[in-house]
Design a protein around this motif. Sequence first.
Motif, PDB file in Angstrom:
ATOM      1  N   ILE A 100      47.672   4.257  68.340  1.00  0.00           N
ATOM      2  CA  ILE A 100      47.326   5.204  67.286  1.00  0.00           C
ATOM      3  C   ILE A 100      48.191   6.435  67.519  1.00  0.00           C
ATOM      4  O   ILE A 100      48.283   6.928  68.655  1.00  0.00           O
ATOM      5  N   VAL A 101      48.836   6.919  66.476  1.00  0.00           N
ATOM      6  CA  VAL A 101      49.697   8.089  66.630  1.00  0.00           C
ATOM      7  C   VAL A 101      49.102   9.248  65.851  1.00  0.00           C
ATOM      8  O   VAL A 101      48.967   9.189  64.630  1.00  0.00           O
ATOM      9  N   GLY A 102      48.713  10.290  66.575  1.00  0.00           N
ATOM     10  CA  GLY A 102      48.117  11.470  65.946  1.00  0.00           C
ATOM     11  C   GLY A 102      46.691  11.656  66.414  1.00  0.00           C
ATOM     12  O   GLY A 102      45.970  10.683  66.645  1.00  0.00           O
ATOM     13  N   SER A 103      46.278  12.915  66.591  1.00  0.00           N
ATOM     14  CA  SER A 103      44.980  13.175  67.219  1.00  0.00           C
ATOM     15  C   SER A 103      44.102  14.139  66.425  1.00  0.00           C
ATOM     16  O   SER A 103      43.332  14.902  66.977  1.00  0.00           O
ATOM     17  N   ALA A 126      48.675  19.017  69.405  1.00  0.00           N
ATOM     18  CA  ALA A 126      47.615  18.020  69.329  1.00  0.00           C
ATOM     19  C   ALA A 126      46.434  18.530  68.508  1.00  0.00           C
ATOM     20  O   ALA A 126      46.245  19.725  68.341  1.00  0.00           O
ATOM     21  N   GLY A 127      45.650  17.584  67.994  1.00  0.00           N
ATOM     22  CA  GLY A 127      44.372  17.944  67.382  1.00  0.00           C
ATOM     23  C   GLY A 127      44.408  18.162  65.883  1.00  0.00           C
ATOM     24  O   GLY A 127      43.371  18.226  65.241  1.00  0.00           O
ATOM     25  N   GLY A 128      45.601  18.303  65.340  1.00  0.00           N
ATOM     26  CA  GLY A 128      45.721  18.428  63.892  1.00  0.00           C
ATOM     27  C   GLY A 128      45.302  19.786  63.353  1.00  0.00           C
ATOM     28  O   GLY A 128      45.115  20.743  64.092  1.00  0.00           O
ATOM     29  N   GLN A 129      45.154  19.806  62.036  1.00  0.00           N
ATOM     30  CA  GLN A 129      44.920  21.091  61.362  1.00  0.00           C
ATOM     31  C   GLN A 129      43.593  21.743  61.715  1.00  0.00           C
ATOM     32  O   GLN A 129      43.456  22.961  61.591  1.00  0.00           O
ATOM     33  N   LEU A 130      42.605  20.949  62.158  1.00  0.00           N
ATOM     34  CA  LEU A 130      41.318  21.569  62.508  1.00  0.00           C
ATOM     35  C   LEU A 130      41.461  22.538  63.680  1.00  0.00           C
ATOM     36  O   LEU A 130      40.651  23.446  63.849  1.00  0.00           O
ATOM     37  N   MET A 131      42.499  22.343  64.495  1.00  0.00           N
ATOM     38  CA  MET A 131      42.726  23.236  65.626  1.00  0.00           C
ATOM     39  C   MET A 131      43.070  24.649  65.153  1.00  0.00           C
ATOM     40  O   MET A 131      43.003  25.595  65.921  1.00  0.00           O
ATOM     41  N   LEU A 132      43.494  24.748  63.907  1.00  0.00           N
ATOM     42  CA  LEU A 132      43.923  26.043  63.370  1.00  0.00           C
ATOM     43  C   LEU A 132      42.849  26.687  62.504  1.00  0.00           C
ATOM     44  O   LEU A 132      43.086  27.718  61.890  1.00  0.00           O
ATOM     45  N   THR A 133      41.679  26.065  62.440  1.00  0.00           N
ATOM     46  CA  THR A 133      40.625  26.617  61.595  1.00  0.00           C
ATOM     47  C   THR A 133      39.566  27.295  62.461  1.00  0.00           C
ATOM     48  O   THR A 133      39.582  27.170  63.684  1.00  0.00           O
ATOM     49  N   ILE A 180      44.113   8.436  75.917  1.00  0.00           N
ATOM     50  CA  ILE A 180      44.819   9.462  75.138  1.00  0.00           C
ATOM     51  C   ILE A 180      45.958  10.005  75.975  1.00  0.00           C
ATOM     52  O   ILE A 180      45.748  10.457  77.104  1.00  0.00           O
ATOM     53  N   VAL A 181      47.182   9.898  75.464  1.00  0.00           N
ATOM     54  CA  VAL A 181      48.330  10.407  76.207  1.00  0.00           C
ATOM     55  C   VAL A 181      49.027  11.502  75.412  1.00  0.00           C
ATOM     56  O   VAL A 181      49.045  11.515  74.183  1.00  0.00           O
ATOM     57  N   ASN A 182      49.585  12.411  76.189  1.00  0.00           N
ATOM     58  CA  ASN A 182      50.326  13.527  75.632  1.00  0.00           C
ATOM     59  C   ASN A 182      51.719  13.032  75.259  1.00  0.00           C
ATOM     60  O   ASN A 182      52.301  12.242  75.988  1.00  0.00           O
ATOM     61  N   GLY A 183      52.237  13.461  74.168  1.00  0.00           N
ATOM     62  CA  GLY A 183      53.601  13.064  73.823  1.00  0.00           C
ATOM     63  C   GLY A 183      53.840  13.169  72.337  1.00  0.00           C
ATOM     64  O   GLY A 183      52.894  13.224  71.542  1.00  0.00           O
ATOM     65  N   GLN A 184      55.101  13.220  71.987  1.00  0.00           N
ATOM     66  CA  GLN A 184      55.494  13.303  70.587  1.00  0.00           C
ATOM     67  C   GLN A 184      56.392  12.106  70.297  1.00  0.00           C
ATOM     68  O   GLN A 184      57.366  11.880  71.016  1.00  0.00           O
ATOM     69  N   VAL A 185      56.035  11.340  69.282  1.00  0.00           N
ATOM     70  CA  VAL A 185      56.856  10.167  68.961  1.00  0.00           C
ATOM     71  C   VAL A 185      58.213  10.614  68.418  1.00  0.00           C
ATOM     72  O   VAL A 185      58.296  11.512  67.581  1.00  0.00           O
ATOM     73  N   GLN A 186      59.263  10.004  68.938  1.00  0.00           N
ATOM     74  CA  GLN A 186      60.621  10.322  68.497  1.00  0.00           C
ATOM     75  C   GLN A 186      61.185   9.221  67.601  1.00  0.00           C
ATOM     76  O   GLN A 186      62.106   9.448  66.838  1.00  0.00           O
ATOM     77  N   ARG A 187      60.646   8.001  67.767  1.00  0.00           N
ATOM     78  CA  ARG A 187      61.197   6.890  66.992  1.00  0.00           C
ATOM     79  C   ARG A 187      60.170   5.764  66.841  1.00  0.00           C
ATOM     80  O   ARG A 187      59.452   5.454  67.794  1.00  0.00           O
ATOM     81  N   PHE A 188      60.101   5.223  65.629  1.00  0.00           N
ATOM     82  CA  PHE A 188      59.346   3.995  65.382  1.00  0.00           C
ATOM     83  C   PHE A 188      60.354   2.909  65.029  1.00  0.00           C
ATOM     84  O   PHE A 188      61.326   3.178  64.317  1.00  0.00           O
ATOM     85  N   ASP A 189      60.109   1.684  65.513  1.00  0.00           N
ATOM     86  CA  ASP A 189      60.868   0.553  64.995  1.00  0.00           C
ATOM     87  C   ASP A 189      59.869  -0.468  64.498  1.00  0.00           C
ATOM     88  O   ASP A 189      59.194  -1.141  65.282  1.00  0.00           O
ATOM     89  N   LEU A 190      59.765  -0.551  63.160  1.00  0.00           N
ATOM     90  CA  LEU A 190      58.769  -1.421  62.549  1.00  0.00           C
ATOM     91  C   LEU A 190      59.423  -2.660  61.949  1.00  0.00           C
ATOM     92  O   LEU A 190      58.835  -3.341  61.114  1.00  0.00           O
TER      93      LEU A 190
END
Lengths: 323, 109
Positions: free
Chosen positions: A9-12, A38-45, A78-88
């Motif tokens: 799952i990509v995104g938290s 991390a955490g998405g827009q709710l982190m900013l509310t 849950i791991v920390n990281g930012q996806v740089q590439r998908f190969d689908l």
Amino acid sequence: MKQSEEVIIVGSGPAGLTAALYSARANLSPLLIEGVPAGGQLMLTTMVENWPGYRDGIMGPELIDTLRAQAERFGSRIVNGQVQRFDLSETPYIVETSDARYETRALIISTGASARLLGLPSEQVLMGHGVSTCATCDGYFFKEKRIAVVGGGDSAMEEALFLTKFASQVTVVHRRDILRASKIMQDKALAHPRITFEWNSIVEDIRDPDKGVVTGIVVRDTKTKVSKELSVDGVFVAIGHTPNTELLTGQLDLDSHGYIQTNTGARTSQSGVFACGDVQDPVYRQAVTAAGSGCMAAIDAERYLEGLPQAAAGKGSEIRSAG
Amino acid sequence: MASDKVQTFTKDNFETSVIQAGTPVLVDFWADWCGPCKQLGPTVDSLATDYDGRVTVGKLNVDENPEVAGRFSIRGIPTLLLFKDGEVVDTVVGVAEGAKLKQMLDKHL
């Protein structure tokens, strides 16, 4: 580094964390790559008043912390990281971060959406020096200052109202003569003594990049075509969001605005790839709809895996009946 | 802080520890009410370890040192400023991942 997974799952945000919760309870031991930030827009509310079950509201970051703990409780990793590439292009699908490479049989994309910017060169230069997309993060720096908020939706009204705690004056600059925000938010903002409105106005420029700090904005009236300068110390941009799908262009069907197109639940144009939350939702974009679609993605992914040859047999069915 | 390599900058030591420093200095402007700052914290800690001896890494609390934040027109946090020979040579606003920050630092070394 190579690891093979059942579900990644990509995104938290609420979508990804709910997908993790359901996948974990289906015994799929999901790996969630949380993204940066991390955490998405709710982190900013601040207070979220429309999340069902919390009669008096809950703080956005606290809601995310709770969802996260709940997902982890059932075995989500849950791991920390930012996806740089998908190969689908073929299975197993490949997901690469800056320091790891993963393979997965099923993929759930919940990368959300990021604040859209005005696109002015001065805006880039002055970001963090008076230009902001997050009132709760940066409002503190504007005690007794004058602020412009750009936008006419719920986020813009929320930012404007929040900023009145700090600012001496908040001016909402909106390109139309009617707000898009919900009635309750409109009423609060329109009635506020320290919020004023510049209707039918677009921001042409932000001053003053040479000084390295915001000193004002130039707004143009779209009806009279007359421009004027407003003296402000900060500009909060709340003109909507752009789905985070840059890495998926050409790999999944996207709509004309870049949102992932889903059908029959959370399925995308690629079998085994599912999408949930704001990255596939140009319409509702609520925390609760994101969470709901996260649940759908997890169930769709589980059923997809069950239908595959060599699927991890029987995983999850006993657990699911407990839920 | 998780890493003892991370220094604490204040208005009192800023001149000597940052402006007059012989090595490049990365300053993390933060506050404890700032959620995104907390997310960035561990990344900054690991940079302090990885760049030990090459880049001095430290944090400056904007609540306690508003004059320093004001001097550099900081109006949003987290903000990272990289100083070299007393001058700001790079700025990163918002939460960024470690790999991106390393690229930024490597560019200036």
